[in-house]
Write an enzyme that holds these catalytic residues in place. Structure first.
Site, PDB file in Angstrom:
ATOM      1  N   TYR A  25       0.842  -1.215   0.000  1.00 34.92           N
ATOM      2  CA  TYR A  25       0.000   0.000   0.000  1.00 34.92           C
ATOM      3  C   TYR A  25       0.873   1.260   0.000  1.00 34.92           C
ATOM      4  O   TYR A  25       0.642   2.200  -0.778  1.00 34.92           O
ATOM      5  CB  TYR A  25      -0.911  -0.033   1.225  1.00 34.92           C
ATOM      6  CG  TYR A  25      -1.929   1.079   1.293  1.00 34.92           C
ATOM      7  CD1 TYR A  25      -3.069   1.073   0.492  1.00 34.92           C
ATOM      8  CD2 TYR A  25      -1.760   2.133   2.187  1.00 34.92           C
ATOM      9  CE1 TYR A  25      -4.008   2.095   0.579  1.00 34.92           C
ATOM     10  CE2 TYR A  25      -2.693   3.156   2.275  1.00 34.92           C
ATOM     11  CZ  TYR A  25      -3.822   3.134   1.472  1.00 34.92           C
ATOM     12  OH  TYR A  25      -4.747   4.146   1.561  1.00 34.92           O
ATOM     13  N   LYS A  30       1.041   4.202  -2.856  1.00 38.01           N
ATOM     14  CA  LYS A  30       0.641   5.586  -2.573  1.00 38.01           C
ATOM     15  C   LYS A  30       1.812   6.561  -2.735  1.00 38.01           C
ATOM     16  O   LYS A  30       1.615   7.721  -3.095  1.00 38.01           O
ATOM     17  CB  LYS A  30       0.042   5.682  -1.162  1.00 38.01           C
ATOM     18  CG  LYS A  30      -1.292   4.927  -1.027  1.00 38.01           C
ATOM     19  CD  LYS A  30      -2.349   5.490  -1.963  1.00 38.01           C
ATOM     20  CE  LYS A  30      -3.701   4.840  -1.802  1.00 38.01           C
ATOM     21  NZ  LYS A  30      -4.720   5.408  -2.698  1.00 38.01           N
TER      22      LYS A  30
HETATM   23  P1  NAP Z   1     -13.532   2.334   0.743  1.00 40.86           P
HETATM   24  O1  NAP Z   1     -14.579   2.845   1.650  1.00 40.86           O
HETATM   25  O2  NAP Z   1     -13.033   0.954   0.928  1.00 40.86           O
HETATM   26  O3  NAP Z   1     -14.066   2.520  -0.777  1.00 40.86           O
HETATM   27  C1  NAP Z   1     -13.322   2.033  -1.849  1.00 40.86           C
HETATM   28  C2  NAP Z   1     -14.026   2.355  -3.148  1.00 40.86           C
HETATM   29  O4  NAP Z   1     -13.198   1.924  -4.226  1.00 40.86           O
HETATM   30  C3  NAP Z   1     -15.366   1.655  -3.331  1.00 40.86           C
HETATM   31  O5  NAP Z   1     -16.225   2.525  -4.026  1.00 40.86           O
HETATM   32  C4  NAP Z   1     -15.010   0.449  -4.210  1.00 40.86           C
HETATM   33  O6  NAP Z   1     -16.098   0.014  -5.038  1.00 40.86           O
HETATM   34  C5  NAP Z   1     -13.932   1.062  -5.080  1.00 40.86           C
HETATM   35  N1  NAP Z   1     -13.005   0.109  -5.679  1.00 40.86           N
HETATM   36  C6  NAP Z   1     -12.204  -0.800  -5.054  1.00 40.86           C
HETATM   37  N2  NAP Z   1     -11.480  -1.479  -5.960  1.00 40.86           N
HETATM   38  C7  NAP Z   1     -11.827  -1.000  -7.186  1.00 40.86           C
HETATM   39  C8  NAP Z   1     -11.435  -1.297  -8.505  1.00 40.86           C
HETATM   40  N3  NAP Z   1     -10.512  -2.235  -8.772  1.00 40.86           N
HETATM   41  N4  NAP Z   1     -12.020  -0.618  -9.525  1.00 40.86           N
HETATM   42  C9  NAP Z   1     -12.958   0.322  -9.283  1.00 40.86           C
HETATM   43  N5  NAP Z   1     -13.364   0.659  -8.054  1.00 40.86           N
HETATM   44  C10 NAP Z   1     -12.805   0.007  -7.012  1.00 40.86           C
HETATM   45  O7  NAP Z   1     -12.217   3.249   0.770  1.00 40.86           O
HETATM   46  P2  NAP Z   1     -11.988   4.771   1.261  1.00 40.86           P
HETATM   47  O8  NAP Z   1     -11.538   4.751   2.655  1.00 40.86           O
HETATM   48  O9  NAP Z   1     -13.137   5.608   0.850  1.00 40.86           O
HETATM   49  O10 NAP Z   1     -10.705   5.116   0.377  1.00 40.86           O
HETATM   50  C11 NAP Z   1     -10.763   5.850  -0.831  1.00 40.86           C
HETATM   51  C12 NAP Z   1      -9.344   6.227  -1.241  1.00 40.86           C
HETATM   52  O11 NAP Z   1      -8.730   6.982  -0.206  1.00 40.86           O
HETATM   53  C13 NAP Z   1      -8.424   5.009  -1.459  1.00 40.86           C
HETATM   54  O12 NAP Z   1      -7.556   5.257  -2.537  1.00 40.86           O
HETATM   55  C14 NAP Z   1      -7.640   4.934  -0.165  1.00 40.86           C
HETATM   56  O13 NAP Z   1      -6.408   4.288  -0.334  1.00 40.86           O
HETATM   57  C15 NAP Z   1      -7.493   6.402   0.159  1.00 40.86           C
HETATM   58  N6  NAP Z   1      -7.226   6.673   1.567  1.00 40.86           N
HETATM   59  C16 NAP Z   1      -8.106   6.322   2.541  1.00 40.86           C
HETATM   60  C17 NAP Z   1      -7.812   6.629   3.859  1.00 40.86           C
HETATM   61  C18 NAP Z   1      -8.739   6.285   4.986  1.00 40.86           C
HETATM   62  O14 NAP Z   1      -8.353   6.492   6.161  1.00 40.86           O
HETATM   63  N7  NAP Z   1      -9.952   5.813   4.735  1.00 40.86           N
HETATM   64  C19 NAP Z   1      -6.606   7.260   4.192  1.00 40.86           C
HETATM   65  C20 NAP Z   1      -5.723   7.590   3.169  1.00 40.86           C
HETATM   66  C21 NAP Z   1      -6.036   7.301   1.859  1.00 40.86           C
HETATM   67  P3  NAP Z   1     -17.193  -1.118  -4.550  1.00 40.86           P
HETATM   68  O15 NAP Z   1     -18.078  -0.425  -3.525  1.00 40.86           O
HETATM   69  O16 NAP Z   1     -17.932  -1.469  -5.790  1.00 40.86           O
HETATM   70  O17 NAP Z   1     -16.411  -2.240  -3.943  1.00 40.86           O
END
Ligand code: NAP
Length: 245
Positions: free
Chosen positions: A153, A157
């Protein structure tokens, strides 16, 4: 409304940070394409919310790690909207394990979904983008500091940050800005897996003394997507409550 009349694609917008960005863009006047991979029901809920705000929206299923699926998604975007003004590369996953135990599949899936997707989606998006468009990448605090059990990861990133800085140099002449947001600890499905005690410790480490909400990221994304951010490019904006790891 700072995004009036714009057309935006947000990958992984069926829930979490992506959904919050899609909704905020619609509130600011944009039509929004909601990409997802599995959860059709949640994706159509997001589309309904955007339509209720009064903007046009469609849900498009495509695996961002698959170039052919992404190209087909863009054929539909071209047919439906004819152009793209804003791209948010948000879709991402984790598959945590210490490197000693990590399988090749866990390594490859995370790199392909979080990093190769930047090539797959942006390459197609550029064909539909005109001058002064906006590209926003979602990186992570983990790409800056690293984290136990997240070599895959963190590498993906950190790669996004290098991609952002390089593409900003390539597209500057066209007035297309490319910026990344590095969120800290944001409440979503992804962070639900973190245990209660670890969450307490994480929150203690955050100077603002709270976890972030998807809306905290969405507000910054809306600014970066707007004309108001026209002199910012190649930057990584931290949205982390002041957290260090
Ligand atoms: P999340 O709630 O797990 O949502 C992930 C989303 O990505 C869902 O809409 C999922 O679709 C979609 N997805 C996963 N694999 C995919 C693929 N191969 N093709 C198309 N869509 C895909 O994650 P989140 O926390 O909102 O994170 C969003 C972004 O922010 C990510 O890049 C993550 O690394 C980054 N981020 C998150 C955090 C945190 O603390 N949450 C911190 C830093 C960075 P489905 O619903 O259809 O499965």
């Amino acid at each position: 409304m700072i995004l009036n009349g714009k057309v935006a694609l947000v990958t992984g917008a069926s829930r979490g940070i992506g959904k919050a960005i899609a909704i905020e863009f619609a509130r600011q006047g944009a039509d929004v394409i909601v990409n997802y991979i599995k959860d059709e029901q949640e994706a159509s809920k997001a589309v309904d919310e955007i339509k209720n705000i009064g903007r046009k929206s469609i849900a498009l299923k495509a695996d961002v790690s698959d170039f052919n699926e992404v190209s087909k998604m863009f054929e539909k975007i071209k047919g439906e909207f004819g152009r793209l003004d804003i791209l948010v590369n948000n879709a991402g996953i984790t598959k945590d394990r210490s490197l000693k135990k990590m399988t090749q599949e866990e390594w490859n899936t995370v790199i392909e979904t979080n990093l190769s997707s930047a090539y797959n989606v942006t390459k197609n998006a550029l064909l539909l983008m005109q001058k002064n468009s906006r590209i926003i990448m979602i990186s992570s605090i983990v790409g800056l500091y690293g984290n136990f059990g997240q070599t895959n990861y963190a590498a993906s990133k950190a790669g996004i940050m290098g991609f952002t800085k390089s593409l900003a140099k390539e597209l500057g002449r066209q007035g297309i800005t490319v910026n990344a947001i590095a969120p800290g600890f944001i409440e979503s499905e992804m962070t639900k897996k973190i245990g209660f005690l670890k969450k307490k410790i994480l929150t203690y480490m955050i100077p603002l003394k709270r976890s972030g909400m998807p809306e905290d990221v969405a507000n910054v994304a809306a600014f970066l997507a707007s004309e108001k951010s026209g002199y910012i490019t190649g930057q990584v904006i931290n949205v982390n409550g002041g957290m260090y790891m």
